[in-house]
Structure formats: structure tokens, C-alpha cells
Scaffold this motif. Structure first.
Motif, PDB file in Angstrom:
ATOM      1  N   THR A 150       0.850  -1.108  -0.048  1.00 41.87           N
ATOM      2  CA  THR A 150       0.194  -0.099  -0.190  1.00 41.87           C
ATOM      3  C   THR A 150       0.860   1.255   0.050  1.00 41.87           C
ATOM      4  O   THR A 150       0.598   2.239  -0.751  1.00 41.87           O
ATOM      5  N   PRO A 151       1.812   1.378   0.771  1.00 40.04           N
ATOM      6  CA  PRO A 151       2.646   2.668   0.658  1.00 40.04           C
ATOM      7  C   PRO A 151       3.492   2.639  -0.428  1.00 40.04           C
ATOM      8  O   PRO A 151       3.649   3.953  -1.206  1.00 40.04           O
ATOM      9  N   LYS A 152       3.907   1.634  -1.057  1.00 33.92           N
ATOM     10  CA  LYS A 152       4.442   1.649  -2.495  1.00 33.92           C
ATOM     11  C   LYS A 152       3.614   2.201  -3.384  1.00 33.92           C
ATOM     12  O   LYS A 152       3.773   3.016  -4.384  1.00 33.92           O
ATOM     13  N   GLY A 153       2.321   1.723  -3.444  1.00 32.29           N
ATOM     14  CA  GLY A 153       1.309   2.244  -4.412  1.00 32.29           C
ATOM     15  C   GLY A 153       1.196   3.737  -4.211  1.00 32.29           C
ATOM     16  O   GLY A 153       0.943   4.452  -5.258  1.00 32.29           O
ATOM     17  N   ILE A 154       1.160   4.109  -2.894  1.00 33.22           N
ATOM     18  CA  ILE A 154       0.795   5.580  -2.558  1.00 33.22           C
ATOM     19  C   ILE A 154       1.914   6.489  -3.145  1.00 33.22           C
ATOM     20  O   ILE A 154       1.681   7.570  -3.780  1.00 33.22           O
ATOM     21  N   MET A 155       3.057   6.008  -2.900  1.00 31.15           N
ATOM     22  CA  MET A 155       4.471   6.508  -3.522  1.00 31.15           C
ATOM     23  C   MET A 155       4.122   6.666  -4.939  1.00 31.15           C
ATOM     24  O   MET A 155       4.474   7.722  -5.726  1.00 31.15           O
ATOM     25  N   ALA A 156       3.865   5.781  -5.869  1.00 31.29           N
ATOM     26  CA  ALA A 156       3.459   5.728  -7.162  1.00 31.29           C
ATOM     27  C   ALA A 156       2.656   6.759  -7.631  1.00 31.29           C
ATOM     28  O   ALA A 156       2.730   7.480  -8.510  1.00 31.29           O
ATOM     29  N   LEU A 157       1.241   6.814  -6.824  1.00 31.70           N
ATOM     30  CA  LEU A 157       0.242   7.703  -7.072  1.00 31.70           C
ATOM     31  C   LEU A 157       0.817   9.069  -6.914  1.00 31.70           C
ATOM     32  O   LEU A 157       0.519  10.066  -7.586  1.00 31.70           O
ATOM     33  N   ILE A 158       1.462   9.300  -5.563  1.00 34.37           N
ATOM     34  CA  ILE A 158       2.289  10.717  -5.502  1.00 34.37           C
ATOM     35  C   ILE A 158       3.041  10.977  -6.721  1.00 34.37           C
ATOM     36  O   ILE A 158       3.047  12.115  -7.153  1.00 34.37           O
ATOM     37  N   ARG A 159       3.962  10.106  -7.105  1.00 35.78           N
ATOM     38  CA  ARG A 159       4.917  10.377  -8.146  1.00 35.78           C
ATOM     39  C   ARG A 159       4.267  10.638  -9.620  1.00 35.78           C
ATOM     40  O   ARG A 159       4.583  11.599 -10.299  1.00 35.78           O
ATOM     41  N   SER A 160       3.178  10.202  -9.698  1.00 37.17           N
ATOM     42  CA  SER A 160       2.332  10.209 -11.014  1.00 37.17           C
ATOM     43  C   SER A 160       1.971  11.759 -11.147  1.00 37.17           C
ATOM     44  O   SER A 160       1.314  11.862 -12.414  1.00 37.17           O
ATOM     45  N   THR A 161       1.726  12.438  -9.972  1.00 39.92           N
ATOM     46  CA  THR A 161       1.403  13.898 -10.190  1.00 39.92           C
ATOM     47  C   THR A 161       2.412  14.756 -10.919  1.00 39.92           C
ATOM     48  O   THR A 161       2.209  15.900 -11.038  1.00 39.92           O
ATOM     49  N   GLY A 162       3.643  14.314 -10.748  1.00 40.90           N
ATOM     50  CA  GLY A 162       4.635  15.030 -11.309  1.00 40.90           C
ATOM     51  C   GLY A 162       5.293  15.963 -10.083  1.00 40.90           C
ATOM     52  O   GLY A 162       6.219  16.612 -10.320  1.00 40.90           O
ATOM     53  N   ILE A 163       4.549  16.012  -9.025  1.00 38.63           N
ATOM     54  CA  ILE A 163       5.150  16.667  -7.632  1.00 38.63           C
ATOM     55  C   ILE A 163       6.302  16.418  -7.385  1.00 38.63           C
ATOM     56  O   ILE A 163       6.697  15.143  -7.244  1.00 38.63           O
ATOM     57  N   THR A 164       7.525  17.240  -7.240  1.00 37.11           N
ATOM     58  CA  THR A 164       8.785  16.930  -6.289  1.00 37.11           C
ATOM     59  C   THR A 164       8.491  16.471  -4.952  1.00 37.11           C
ATOM     60  O   THR A 164       7.821  17.362  -4.295  1.00 37.11           O
ATOM     61  N   ILE A 165       8.990  15.516  -4.445  1.00 38.18           N
ATOM     62  CA  ILE A 165       8.619  14.960  -3.301  1.00 38.18           C
ATOM     63  C   ILE A 165       9.844  15.502  -2.261  1.00 38.18           C
ATOM     64  O   ILE A 165       9.506  16.039  -1.242  1.00 38.18           O
ATOM     65  N   GLU A 166      11.046  15.571  -2.870  1.00 36.86           N
ATOM     66  CA  GLU A 166      12.280  16.066  -2.028  1.00 36.86           C
ATOM     67  C   GLU A 166      11.863  17.302  -1.437  1.00 36.86           C
ATOM     68  O   GLU A 166      11.574  18.530  -2.138  1.00 36.86           O
ATOM     69  N   GLY A 167      12.259  17.697  -0.143  1.00 32.62           N
ATOM     70  CA  GLY A 167      12.301  18.906   0.526  1.00 32.62           C
ATOM     71  C   GLY A 167      10.551  19.409   0.709  1.00 32.62           C
ATOM     72  O   GLY A 167      10.539  20.163   1.703  1.00 32.62           O
ATOM     73  N   LYS A 168       9.728  18.384   0.499  1.00 31.90           N
ATOM     74  CA  LYS A 168       8.276  18.825   0.890  1.00 31.90           C
ATOM     75  C   LYS A 168       7.909  18.122   2.307  1.00 31.90           C
ATOM     76  O   LYS A 168       8.467  17.589   2.875  1.00 31.90           O
ATOM     77  N   ASN A 169       7.158  19.125   3.098  1.00 34.78           N
ATOM     78  CA  ASN A 169       6.616  18.810   4.317  1.00 34.78           C
ATOM     79  C   ASN A 169       5.513  17.700   4.101  1.00 34.78           C
ATOM     80  O   ASN A 169       4.281  18.077   3.478  1.00 34.78           O
TER      81      ASN A 169
END
Lengths: 279, 279
Positions: A150-169
Motif C-alpha cells: 500500500t505505501p509503495k502504491g501511494i508513492m507511485a500515485l504521488i509520483r504520478s502527479t509530477g510533484i517533487t517530493i524532496e524537501g516537501k513537508n
């Protein structure tokens, strides 16, 4: 502006697109061609007859068939003993034709889940719940491991938005073993600054307001009664979708958000183990 | 009002008080009386001759002697191969007279630390760094495990202040395997709401300002040159002590804060393993 909807169902198996499931099916076909002796296989142990568990298992069985993964179901009555389950796990741990092995949770109350999960070979633990696999999510520089679905799937969904994760809160609400706790580890590994909230958090609203990325994983109970559905159940999310979609940039719907991704990631984990075993 | 100083040296081994070390010495004496066949023993592997490592090892050797723990040191030249180290670990894993086993870090660059730590039996891993032990810090409801020494020591220091941890906002700066990452897990387990900051955090000052509890564990390099000390080194902390002590309620000094606790907790872990093996 209303939130963009992250369509997990489409991302995981939209027919015709280069979806995760299509990609996986192609990868598995290629693996079988290159290594004809390797037939990726998932073994699943079910204890008891919970109808929600049976539904999830049917979804996994269907996804396996679509991907080209063999599927074996071992069913025990809910009167089964811990030793019954451990003996079956031992057999499947030693069976070289089995690449992935999971026990459908939750288990009946008289069975200690931690002992059952500990008994699964970490190399076949495609749910990613064995402590050694969880530990490797924490320890930096560890070899790549099986990530919880499930967390792996959520990471893939977040990445699918194109948003940069690094440095985000990132705020994760819920610290359960299946989603919240490993989710916080994957987000940290992706260089987000993670705040992990739970039932003892005194100011959860403050932490939610400050979040660039919010993952809410409060309960295992994702079903509430709804007579409008044939099954008598309606799947709902942890978040008030209508209200949240007014302030969020992106949002996952329920159903059709995280759920389909979890199953897709499980199949991906079986593939990764089978591929590794063929090298 | 200036911050109250948390005196780790006194808490860990103030002579005459019911300090952790006195308590441990008494507990070990009692264990030996009840189980004359059990002689708690710590084995330590050193690779190379780093002077800081040698200093730490002497501290551990001294603390073991004081506690009544047998100590065995296995020294390898820094030209030793991975296989040399793994063979020694295997022997000590199988040696029933050895309760605790650790490899002094850091290792020479040509040795893969993750492979070395993975090879240590989780049951003897008194540093608490094996992935299975780290994983059990995450997984709720797991059996009690060996906790990593430095975070375990910091938890004891925080508890010594009498402050309630549950419900507090805790900020941990640094996500290293030895301190920061496991520290965040122990604080979450104690029901704090933890934010884990690191080099990619964009607003670390904000997260620090919001913290009720702040743990800064940025670097492994805790030594800077100082000609005023005989050894040529002066131990310094990660925090500007003078400035921080004006705003914090409690603060740990450096040296004499966390350092002595780490060694005390290592000895406690050896005791816990020896006690478990006698049951």
C-alpha cells in the motif's frame, strides 16, 4: 480551484494505456521467454471466511491471472491453530516453485499475527511486512528490498502527479504497520520531511495544515454499511473528500484511488522476487 | 531562565547514587548468583586502528569490567577482507558463551557495513542495528527487542527530566542509522508526534521552533581539533550550547550528556541478552 483527481484505477490498470498492469504483464512475459523455467507464483494463506478478506483475495487472484502469475490459495478454518499456519508457511518457504507468500490479514484473534509474519521467509514476503524488510526501509544504504504494497502504491500515485517530493513537508496520519508507519519511512527515503501523527497527537489539525503532502491512514475499517450497494457495503476513505478536494492540489478518490494500486504493487513484488530468483 | 542541565554522566555512573551503572552491576551480580553457569560476555570486533574507535572501545572495556561483564576483543588489520570479518562473526554467533556481539563502526571503506551488520545474529546484536531489530522498533506489538544504544540512552535522559513524552511534538534532526532514524522510532513508540528532519529539509528552523523535544544528531564527526586537550581532540555537540540553553527547559551537555549513556545502554543490552538466555 478543485483538486485534480489522482485516478489509481486508471494508473494501475487502465486498458490500452501503458498502465502499471500492462507494463507488468509485458515484463513477466519477457521474463518467461528469457527464463522458461521460471513461472512467477504467489501463494496465499487464508484463515477463516471473513467476507472482506475473501473479496480482497479474489481481487489478488484476478490480478495474478491477468499478469501471468500462478496463484495458489491455502484455506484454513478459523479454528486452525498457530502451528497449523506455521507448518504451512514452512512448506511454502521451502518450495522453490513459490516466489511470493502472504497470509491474508487480519487473522482470527487467537493467532498471533507477529509470529506468523516473522515465520515468512523475508525473501518471499511480498507484502513487505516482515521486520527485516521493514528495518531495511529505515537503514540507509541497505540493499533494495520488498516494499510494503500500500505505501509503495501511494508513492507511485504521488509520483504520478509530477510533484517533487524532496524537501516537501509530508504529514502521515496513522502509524499502523500496514500503511502509516512504512509510509513515513518511504516518504523520508524520498527526502520529504515527515511528521507522523497518531491517536496521541495533540494538534493533528496543525500538522495537517502545514502538509504539502498528506497521507491519512487511520483505520483498517474501510467499509461502512450502505444499502445502496449490492454487497451491502460501500468503500469510503479516511478523508472528507468533498471538503478536502477544495483545498488540495491533488486528491485520491475512494474507491479507485489507493486500493487498485495495492494489488498492482503486490503483483510487482512477486515479479521482482521471481526475476531475482532467476538471476 | 537558563535550561536545566541533564547530566548523563551522573545518571549513567555517578558513584554512590542508584545510577544506571550501579543498578546494572547489582542486577548482573544477582543473575550470576541465581544462574552460576551464566557469565554475561560481550565480544567486540575492531578492524583497523582508528584512534577514536580505540578510545570508544576502551570505554566499553572499562564499563564491562565495572558491570561484571566479560569482554573479548578481536582485532583485525585494516587490510582484512569482508570474508575475514564474516568468518569471525560466524564463530561468535555460534559460540554460546558470547551473549553480545558488535563490530566497532565505522569500518574501512572497502568493507560493506550493511553486509557485516546483517551477518550478526539478531539475538546477539547488542548495538541494535540489525535490520530485524530496527524493523521491530517500527512494527507495533512486536516482542520486546534490543534497542539501539544511543537512542535508548537519549530516551532515558528525556525520561530522567520527568517530562511527559506522550502527546509532545518532537523534532529529530538527522536520519542516520545510528541515532536519528531509530530515535524517531523510539519517540513515536513513546507516543510523541515526531518530525524527522535531514539535509533535504527546507525549513529546519521552523521544525526546531515548534519542538517540545529536540534531538539533534547530524553527524558522526563529533570531534574537532582542540589543542587545549591532552588528546588533541575536544568533544563538541551538534547544538550551540550557550545559545540553546537560554531557550530550552532542559539540555544535555557535551561531553557528559549522551556519550556515557550510550555505553551504559550497551552494557544493559548485554545483560538483557544474558538474562534472556538463562531463562
Amino acid at each position: 480551484m478543485p483538486a485534480a483527481v489522482i485516478d489509481g484505477k486508471a494508473i494501475s490498470h487502465n486498458p490500452g494505456s501503458r498502465s502499471l498492469r500492462d507494463q507488468l504483464k509485458a515484463d513477466i512475459a519477457k521474463l518467461k521467454e528469457a527464463q522458461p523455467a521460471v513461472h512467477p507464483k504467489l501463494a496465499l494463506i487464508q484463515v477463516g471466511t471473513r467476507s472482506d478478506s475473501s473479496s480482497y483475495i479474489r481481487l489478488k487472484q484476478k490480478a495474478a491471472a491477468e499478469a501471468g502469475i500462478e496463484f495458489a490459495l491455502f484455506q484454513f478454518p478459523d479454528t486452525a491453530t498457530l502451528n497449523d499456519i506455521l507448518s504451512q508457511i514452512q512448506i511454502l518457504n521451502e518450495d522453490n516453485s513459490v516466489h511470493g507468500l502472504l497470509v491474508q490479514l487480519p487473522l482470527p484473534e487467537h493467532i498471533d499475527e507477529a509470529l506468523v509474519i516473522d515465520a515468512i521467509s523475508p525473501k518471499k514476503d511480498v507484502d513487505g511486512l516482515h521486520p527485516v524488510n521493514v528495518g531495511k526501509l529505515v537503514v540507509r544504504g541497505s540493499a533494495p528490498v520488498i516494499q510494503p504494497c500500500t505505501p509503495k502504491g501511494i508513492m507511485a500515485l504521488i509520483r504520478s502527479t509530477g510533484i517533487t517530493i524532496e524537501g516537501k513537508n509530508a504529514t502521515v496520519v496513522g502509524r499502523g504497520d500496514l500503511v502509516g508507519a512504512p509510509m513515513s519511512l518511504l516518504l523520508t527515503a524520498a527526502n520529504a520531511t515527515v511528521t507522523l501523527c497518531h491517536t496521541k497527537t495533540s494538534d493533528v489539525v496543525d500538522h495537517i495544515k502545514r502538509a504539502d503532502i498528506l497521507v491519512v491512514a487511520i483505520g483498517q475499517a474501510n467499509y461502512v454499511q450502505d444499502s445502496s450497494k449490492k454487497s451491502g457495503y460501500r468503500t469510503v476513505g479516511d478523508v472528507d473528500y468533498a471538503a478536502a478536494s477544495k483545498v488540495a492540489g491533488h486528491i485520491t478518490p475512494v474507491p479507485g484511488g489507493v486500493g487498485p494500486m495495492t494489488v498492482a504493487m503486490l503483483m510487482d513484488n512477486v515479479y521482482l522476487v521471481a526475476k531475482g530468483s532467476s538471476q
